[in-house]
Design an enzyme around this catalytic site. Structure first.
Site, short mmCIF file in Angstrom:
data_model
loop_
_atom_site.label_atom_id
_atom_site.label_comp_id
_atom_site.label_asym_id
_atom_site.label_seq_id
_atom_site.Cartn_x
_atom_site.Cartn_y
_atom_site.Cartn_z
N ASP A 145 0.80 -1.23 0.00
CA ASP A 145 0.00 0.00 0.00
C ASP A 145 0.82 1.28 0.00
O ASP A 145 0.38 2.32 0.46
CB ASP A 145 -0.92 0.00 1.22
CG ASP A 145 -0.18 -0.32 2.52
OD1 ASP A 145 1.05 -0.04 2.59
OD2 ASP A 145 -0.79 -0.84 3.47
N GLU A 150 -0.83 -9.00 -1.36
CA GLU A 150 -1.34 -8.50 -0.08
C GLU A 150 -2.52 -7.56 -0.33
O GLU A 150 -2.62 -6.47 0.23
CB GLU A 150 -0.24 -7.80 0.72
CG GLU A 150 -0.58 -7.68 2.20
CD GLU A 150 0.52 -6.99 3.00
OE1 GLU A 150 1.05 -7.63 3.92
OE2 GLU A 150 0.85 -5.82 2.70
N GLU A 176 -1.66 5.23 3.32
CA GLU A 176 -1.71 3.83 2.88
C GLU A 176 -3.12 3.32 2.62
O GLU A 176 -3.35 2.55 1.67
CB GLU A 176 -1.01 2.93 3.91
CG GLU A 176 0.50 3.09 3.94
CD GLU A 176 0.98 4.23 4.82
OE1 GLU A 176 2.20 4.41 4.96
OE2 GLU A 176 0.12 4.95 5.39
N HIS A 211 7.22 3.56 15.02
CA HIS A 211 7.69 4.62 14.13
C HIS A 211 6.58 5.28 13.31
O HIS A 211 6.84 6.23 12.57
CB HIS A 211 8.71 4.04 13.15
CG HIS A 211 8.09 3.08 12.16
ND1 HIS A 211 7.84 1.76 12.48
CD2 HIS A 211 7.67 3.26 10.89
CE1 HIS A 211 7.29 1.18 11.43
NE2 HIS A 211 7.17 2.06 10.46
N ARG A 238 3.44 7.46 11.78
CA ARG A 238 3.07 8.88 11.92
C ARG A 238 2.01 9.10 12.99
O ARG A 238 2.04 10.06 13.74
CB ARG A 238 2.53 9.42 10.59
CG ARG A 238 3.55 9.69 9.52
CD ARG A 238 2.90 10.41 8.34
NE ARG A 238 3.80 10.54 7.21
CZ ARG A 238 3.86 9.69 6.20
NH1 ARG A 238 3.08 8.63 6.18
NH2 ARG A 238 4.70 9.89 5.20
N HIS A 276 13.92 4.24 15.31
CA HIS A 276 13.79 4.79 13.96
C HIS A 276 14.54 6.13 13.88
O HIS A 276 14.59 6.88 14.86
CB HIS A 276 12.32 4.96 13.61
CG HIS A 276 12.05 5.10 12.15
ND1 HIS A 276 12.17 6.29 11.48
CD2 HIS A 276 11.66 4.20 11.22
CE1 HIS A 276 11.86 6.13 10.20
NE2 HIS A 276 11.56 4.86 10.01
#
Length: 372
Positions: free
Chosen positions: A97, A119, A133, A212, A214, A246
Site C-alpha cells: 500500500d 497482499e 496507505e 515509528h 506517523r 527509527h
C-alpha cells in the site's frame, strides 16, 4: 514465456517480494525484470543484498522533504517513461500500500498492462489511518487484474467493494520471506549475531519494541515511552527491553530523552536479517509495524499492537495479537500479564498464524500460470 515486472520501493515491499522473485526467476515460463523506486534507499539496499536480488531498473526517486503529491507525480512519470515504454510486459507486480504501489498501478493501467496486487484487500476503513496507505490500497484495488489476499477477511473486504473477479486467498509472502531469511542466517553462523549484540543480556526475558508510524508521533509516543519505562523499572531484574530506534527525529529525539534505564537498550535500526533474528530471540513484541504482526506468530511470539486500529484484524481475532494502542494502562497491564501469567502467554504464543504457512509464493505462481 510471460514477461513480468516486479516494482517496489521500500524495505517491507522488498522483503515480501523476495520469495516471489526467487520462485518466478527459477521458472522457465517467466521472464523476470526487477525495478526499484528506492523510497527507502539504504534499508532497501540491505534487503536486496541479503536476498541476492539483482535490479534491472533503479529510479532512485527520493529527494529531501518531498511532498506526497510531488512523489506520486514523479513516480507515475518515471515508471512510465523509463520502464513501461522501454519494453513490453504481460504482468506488473505490486505489493502492499505504498505510494510506489499506487503510482505503479496507475502507470501500468494507463499502458493497459495487467496489475497483480500482492497482499490485496487490507482495510482499516478509515481513509486517514494509516495515511496515505489506506487510500493507496483502496485505489490500487480498482486498477488491479488479479488480487492475492493474505486472508479470507481481506477477500471479503474486496467482495464488499464489488471486486469479485480473480480474487484469491493465498496467505502472506512475508512468512515465506521470514522462513527463507532465518534459514540463510542459520546456515551461516548465529554466533555472529550474539557477538554483535553482546551488550544485550539474553539470559533475561527480551521485549522487542518497534514504533515509528506517523499516527504515534507526539502525545501517543510520549505515553508509549512512559509505559515502556514503567515496565522496565517494574521488571528490572528479569526483563531486557530492546528498541531499535527509527531515525525519524519525531521518534529518535524523544526516545533518547525519555527511555533512560539500565535494562532499556536503545540501538540503531536493524537490518532485516538482524530484525528477524532478534524477533526469534524475543519473548514478546510491542510494535506498530504491520509486517511484524504477521511474522511474529510464526515464531510463537505474542504481539502487542501499538495502534488504535489495525487492518490486520485476523491476528487479533486468532489470538496472536492484542490491540493496546498508545494507552499507558493497557500497554503496562498486557505486558505484565504476558510476563507473569504462563497460561496466558502460552495461549497467545501457540495460537495458529492466520497469515500463512510459507507456501504463498508457490501458490501465486501456480495461479498465474493458469492465466496463460
Amino acid at each position: 514465456m510471460k514477461k513480468v515486472l516486479f516494482v517496489f520501493g521500500t524495505r517491507p515491499e522488498a522483503i515480501k517480494m523476495a520469495p516471489l522473485i526467487k520462485n518466478f526467476s527459477e521458472d522457465k515460463h517467466f521472464d523476470v525484470k526487477i525495478a526499484v523506486t528506492a523510497q527507502h534507499r539504504e534499508m532497501l539496499d540491505q534487503v536486496l543484498h541479503f536476498f541476492e536480488i539483482n535490479v534491472d531498473y533503479d529510479l532512485n526517486i527520493m529527494k529531501p522533504n518531498q511532498s506526497l503529491h510531488e512523489l506520486t507525480a514523479r513516480l507515475v512519470s518515471r515508471i512510465t517513461d523509463d520502464i513501461l515504454l522501454k519494453e513490453p510486459f504481460d504482468f506488473v507486480f505490486v505489493q502492499g500500500d505504498t505510494t510506489t504501489v499506487l503510482a505503479t498501478s496507475l502507470a501500468a493501467f494507463y499502458q493497459k498492462i495487467k496489475v497483480i496486487h500482492i497482499e490485496a484487500g487490507l482495510r482499516s476503513d478509515d481513509m486517514y489511518s494509516p495515511f496515505p496507505e489506506e487510500m493507496n490500497r483502496v485505489l490500487t484495488s480498482k486498477l488491479t487484474f488479479a488480487h492475492f489476499c493474505p486472508t479470507k477477511n481481506a477477500q471479503q473486504n474486496l467482495i464488499k467493494e464489488g471486486i469479485k473477479d480473480n480474487v484469491f486467498v493465498v496467505g502472506n509472502t512475508v512468512i515465506d520471506a521470514l522462513l527463507m531469511g532465518l534459514n540463510k542466517i542459520n546456515s551461516t553462523n548465529e554466533q555472529i549475531m550474539f557477538e554483535k549484540f553482546k551488550n544485550i543480556d539474553f539470559s533475561k526475558k527480551i521485549i522487542l519494541v518497534t514504533c515509528h508510524r506517523r499516527e504515534n508521533f507526539g502525545k501517543p509516543f510520549e505515553e508509549i515511552c512512559q509505559a515502556i519505562l514503567s515496565i522496565a523499572k517494574q521488571k528490572d531484574k528479569t526483563v531486557e527491553i530492546v528498541y531499535p530506534v527509527h531515525l525519524n527525529p519525531n521518534i529518535k529525539e524523544y526516545a533518547h530523552k525519555w527511555l533512560i534505564a539500565s535494562n532499556i537498550k536503545l540501538i540503531s535500526p536493524l537490518d532485516y536479517p538482524e530484525l528477524i533474528w532478534m524477533m526469534s530471540k524475543s519473548n514478546l513484541i510491542l510494535t506498530d509495524s504491520g509486517g511484524i504482526q504477521e511474522e511474529a506468530p510464526s515464531l510463537g511470539k505474542p504481539v502487542l499492537v501499538l495502534r488504535k486500529v489495525t487492518e490486520r484484524t485476523e491476528g487479533v481475532e486468532a489470538g496472536t495479537a492484542v490491540l493496546v494502542g498508545s494507552n499507558y494502562d493497557k500497554i503496562c497491564a498486557e505486558t505484565v500479564k504476558l510476563l507473569d501469567n504462563e497460561n496466558y502467554y502460552s495461549k497467545i504464543a501457540s495460537a495458529s498464524n492466520p497469515y500463512g504457512d510459507g507456501t504463498t509464493s508457490k501458490q501465486i505462481k501456480t495461479i498465474l500460470k493458469s492465466f496463460e
